[in-house]
Design an enzyme around this catalytic site. Sequence first.
Site, PDB file in Angstrom:
ATOM      1  N   GLU A 227       0.739  -1.117   0.037  1.00 37.68           N
ATOM      2  CA  GLU A 227      -0.008  -0.144  -0.033  1.00 37.68           C
ATOM      3  C   GLU A 227       0.943   1.211  -0.063  1.00 37.68           C
ATOM      4  O   GLU A 227       1.617   1.590   0.781  1.00 37.68           O
ATOM      5  CB  GLU A 227      -0.929   0.171   1.342  1.00 37.68           C
ATOM      6  CG  GLU A 227      -1.951  -0.982   1.427  1.00 37.68           C
ATOM      7  CD  GLU A 227      -3.097  -0.837   0.558  1.00 37.68           C
ATOM      8  OE1 GLU A 227      -2.984   0.215  -0.271  1.00 37.68           O
ATOM      9  OE2 GLU A 227      -3.852  -1.719   0.703  1.00 37.68           O
ATOM     10  N   CYS A 261      -2.681   8.964   2.519  1.00 35.83           N
ATOM     11  CA  CYS A 261      -2.311   8.501   1.037  1.00 35.83           C
ATOM     12  C   CYS A 261      -3.472   8.690   0.043  1.00 35.83           C
ATOM     13  O   CYS A 261      -3.299   9.165  -0.976  1.00 35.83           O
ATOM     14  CB  CYS A 261      -2.197   6.884   0.793  1.00 35.83           C
ATOM     15  SG  CYS A 261      -3.446   6.200   1.933  1.00 35.83           S
TER      16      CYS A 261
END
Length: 454
Positions: A227, A261
Amino acid sequence: MYLSYNPFTQIVEKSFSITDSDELSSKMLLSFKAFNDWKSSCFQLREQLLNKVADLLEERMFDYGKLITFEMGKPISQATAEVEKCAGVCRYFATHAVNFLESKTIESSATASQINFEPLGTIFGVMPWNFPFWQIFRFLAPTIMAGNSVLLKHASNVPLCAEAIEQVFLDAGAPIGVFQNLFVSYSQVETVIASPIVKAVTFTGSNVAGSIIAELAGKYTKKSLLELGGSDSFIIFEDADLNAVLENAIMSRFLNAGQSCIAAKRILVHQDIAGEFISNFQSLVENLSIGNPMDKNTYVGPMVNQKALNELHKQVQKTIQMGATCLTGGYPSYDMTSVYMPTLLVNIPYNSPIWQEEVFGPVAAVEIFETNEQAIEMANDTNFGLGASIWTEDMDIANWASKSLNVGMVSVNSMLKSEPALPFGGINESGYGRELGGNGILEFVNAKTVSYFS
Ligand code: NAP
């Protein structure tokens, strides 16, 4: 060294030395032993554990929230909400894991055949500081429910959060060794990945470190999940509801001081509504409450550290030098440590750092598009592929845009958020694999095919 250091007050609370190699070996052995019992535990027992963890997280929400705020500067209201969300993900997988992991019967040439989902062993998580509880719980809850044991290497600036998470599992009655925190060095990360006890590694963080972890996983033939960073677009089509857009654009870009993010890192707005959007957005940005993260009214607190702030400032300055217009902000606070003034940039050159790189701080970048096709082209003009949010009342446009975007997740008429039921993850340089939802829990199991012939 792991150091608990407050970026706002610059107070050092505690430091921890790196685990020595004997201790590391015994923790890995413990993890292996714990797995051997935990893998055959019944779902009811796992469910009880996760529900108890959730109860404790809710009870201790304010204490853990303060810990998050202390160690990485997240405003306290956002920090306590993060802990509450972790309780939610524990309850979600406590309830649903049994269904996700139910054996599936399949038609084949055999008399009968099925896929059984079995735990793998010890799963190693290497995690970042930006959501120091959530990032852990979102892989921990499904992984433990699936019958694996877990070792964690948390970011070195949030050691008290790491210890608190380990403690909450112990307090909830987790068998010793099912979840352990490790204060390991980078070279010990390789030792852990290399160990035959460890069956897979899950990484959340930067692209640079992600590729190192993936390389190590490849070297030792371990499954990996990455990720990584993102440069998500937030596309405002001509017919969008501007009130909802404004509220969500602020939240998406400025929560956690922009250190997320899936923040709206590139805001794209249709030319016919651009003037109205930009002037309203600018006044909201100028009115954000900045300051002490322990104050419950603070919306934008400090960045994680001075180094991150300096890097952000360089990206902003270079982009302005290249021709961008700075409508507000664009500099660090004069009197508050690690606080960057909420910033709004427009007319951004496409080859500038703000457009090309991940911007991990309270800086909004707005660009104008003329046609819907151009919006998609601009949104796809990135090596990342994490998420996007699109704003329109027209479901034909929404469906067309969501299919055309090169990302792992699209949210229509809401900012992109993670939630336990929805698979989360990206494509391209944003990584691979999925966390959360049914897809997330299946990442760290052995999908074993069994065929019966008679
Ligand atoms: P980072 O520097 O890559 O650190 C992440 C973890 O990797 C930390 O535990 C770090 O340990 C460790 N690490 C770094 N270099 C390593 C190496 N050479 N060998 C072994 N371990 C290493 O990332 P970050 O600054 O903490 O996090 C910010 C990044 O994470 C952003 O790019 C953000 O977009 C991304 N992120 C992505 C998601 C997602 O779901 N896609 C979610 C959150 C954050 P130390 O702390 O000891 O250096």
